[in-house]
Design a protein around this motif. Structure first.
Motif, PDB file in Angstrom:
ATOM      1  N   TYR A  80      30.178 -29.258 -34.835  1.00  0.00           N
ATOM      2  CA  TYR A  80      30.411 -29.133 -33.393  1.00  0.00           C
ATOM      3  C   TYR A  80      29.769 -30.231 -32.550  1.00  0.00           C
ATOM      4  N   ASN A 114      29.245 -18.811 -31.482  1.00  0.00           N
ATOM      5  CA  ASN A 114      30.612 -18.911 -30.990  1.00  0.00           C
ATOM      6  C   ASN A 114      30.660 -18.671 -29.481  1.00  0.00           C
ATOM      7  N   GLY A 115      31.335 -19.560 -28.755  1.00  0.00           N
ATOM      8  CA  GLY A 115      31.525 -19.372 -27.319  1.00  0.00           C
ATOM      9  C   GLY A 115      30.333 -19.733 -26.462  1.00  0.00           C
ATOM     10  N   GLY A 116      29.400 -20.523 -26.977  1.00  0.00           N
ATOM     11  CA  GLY A 116      28.296 -20.988 -26.153  1.00  0.00           C
ATOM     12  C   GLY A 116      27.012 -20.199 -26.276  1.00  0.00           C
ATOM     13  N   GLU A 117      26.954 -19.180 -27.174  1.00  0.00           N
ATOM     14  CA  GLU A 117      25.697 -18.469 -27.395  1.00  0.00           C
ATOM     15  C   GLU A 117      24.699 -19.426 -28.073  1.00  0.00           C
ATOM     16  N   GLN A 142      22.192 -15.230 -24.646  1.00  0.00           N
ATOM     17  CA  GLN A 142      23.564 -15.207 -24.170  1.00  0.00           C
ATOM     18  C   GLN A 142      23.880 -16.494 -23.428  1.00  0.00           C
ATOM     19  N   ARG A 143      25.174 -16.771 -23.304  1.00  0.00           N
ATOM     20  CA  ARG A 143      25.595 -18.077 -22.804  1.00  0.00           C
ATOM     21  C   ARG A 143      25.114 -18.376 -21.382  1.00  0.00           C
ATOM     22  N   GLY A 361      33.189  -8.628 -29.024  1.00  0.00           N
ATOM     23  CA  GLY A 361      33.233  -9.973 -28.475  1.00  0.00           C
ATOM     24  C   GLY A 361      32.565 -11.022 -29.327  1.00  0.00           C
TER      25      GLY A 361
END
Length: 362
Positions: A80, A114-117, A142-143, A361
């Motif tokens: 990433y 995943n998703g910015g965490e 959390q993000r 989620g």
């Protein structure tokens, strides 16, 4: 008979190839440096190290402004952040040969970020958090949280489906995680290298049902009389006169009378003097019915059975599955019928109820 035509597209499973980026961002014009082995970890120099550490919470800072990465962080940076793997023809294979658990950590890091965490291995956080449980592998933010300012959202541990469960150790882990103000998250990896994430917590089920303590003197005499008339049958007792029954949470109406399961009869007749699980749950004014249809000991209601569905499925720890594969199946079944699966564990002179539910989620 032919198979029905499929009308959906199967989920594409992640294969995570080496040498290929999983990021939607374009690679840099000048390739990033390769990580170098240092102190059992993998070193990257500044300024790349500063960007990875400040923005992505990757690595442990060194005095010269570089960072030291774990193997799972190297792999995440490779997929990433366009960081090449160390200069070794079979670097990942050699790491796995030295420590097979790396495979789980690599996949958990990928999924949980995943998703910015933000997920940081506890090996980087020894100065920040004291007395973390040995089973905790990482802390997650959390993000929307700043990992520098916020204390973190959860602590993560991971298991394989075939791992045997030590319920006392698991309960102690949950208690320790909660004492730090975090939520306990458990990642279970199956033999397809696919991950399911579970949130763990303790619950205290309480109902609103009438129990013998609520009866007045006349009702107590009537109850004793009815119990004296009860006929012992296989698995319980039958009372032919149901018209004067004053405890609807106990027994079921049948054949114009009331059938009491053995555990119910013993509780009402005060013949169960042990601190049994049934005695505890009934004393909490809960309505209990057999959970045979749901592969558990009891389905448990807060209120009258005709008012709402049972919110809980309770399984005594001595009847619970021994591996995570079995527990995950139980949790999946419970959630499929909109219930929460609880494992009842003896706790000194009482009981504690460990809730295991799938995270949404992730």
């Amino acid at each position: 008979m032919g198979r029905r035509e499929r009308t959906y597209t199967p989920r594409v499973r992640t294969t995570r190839p080496l040498g290929s980026s999983l990021s939607a961002n374009a690679p840099p014009a000048k390739p990033h440096p390769r990580p170098i082995a240092m102190d059992g970890l993998w070193y990257l120099p500044s300024p790349l190290a500063q960007r990875l550490h400040q923005k992505s919470a990757l690595g442990q800072l060194t005095k010269d402004g570089g960072i030291l990465l774990t193997v799972e962080e190297v792999m995440f940076s490779h997929w990433y952040r366009h960081v090449p793997l160390p200069d070794d023809d079979d670097w990942l294979g050699n790491q796995l040969d030295a420590d097979p658990s790396i495979l789980s950590r690599v996949i958990v890091m990928d999924v949980m970020r995943n998703g910015g965490e933000l997920v940081v291995p506890v090996s980087h956080l020894k100065d920040r958090y004291q007395n973390l449980h040995p089973a905790t592998w990482a802390v997650r933010w959390q993000r929307h949280e700043s990992w520098k300012k916020h204390d973190g959202f959860s602590q993560i541990r991971f298991q394989r489906t075939h791992d045997v469960i030590n319920w006392d150790e698991l309960q102690h882990w949950v208690e320790t995680v909660v004492s730090h103000g975090h939520r306990p998250e458990l990642c279970v990896m199956d033999d397809e290298l696919d991950l399911t994430v579970y949130m763990l917590s303790h619950e205290s089920p309480v109902g609103d049902q009438r129990i013998p303590l609520d009866l007045d003197e006349e009702e107590n005499l009537r109850l004793d009389s009815l119990l004296d008339q009860a006929v012992a049958i296989e698995g319980g007792h039958f009372i032919s006169d149901d018209l004067k029954w004053m405890l609807p949470a106990f027994g079921i109406q049948h054949l114009s009378g009331r059938y009491l399961r053995e555990e119910e009869y013993m509780f009402l007749a005060q013949e169960d003097h042990s601190d049994s699980l049934y005695q505890h749950l009934a004393g909490q004014r809960l309505l209990l019915r057999p959970g045979f249809k749901y592969s558990c000991k009891w389905r448990v209601y807060e209120t009258e059975i005709n008012t709402e569905h049972a919110p809980w499925l309770v399984q005594p720890v001595d009847m619970a599955a021994e591996t995570w594969e079995g527990v995950c199946l139980s949790v999946r079944l419970a959630e499929g019928v909109n219930k929460r699966w609880l494992c009842a564990i003896p706790d000194e002179a009482s009981w504690s109820f460990l809730s295991i539910r799938r995270s949404v989620g992730i």
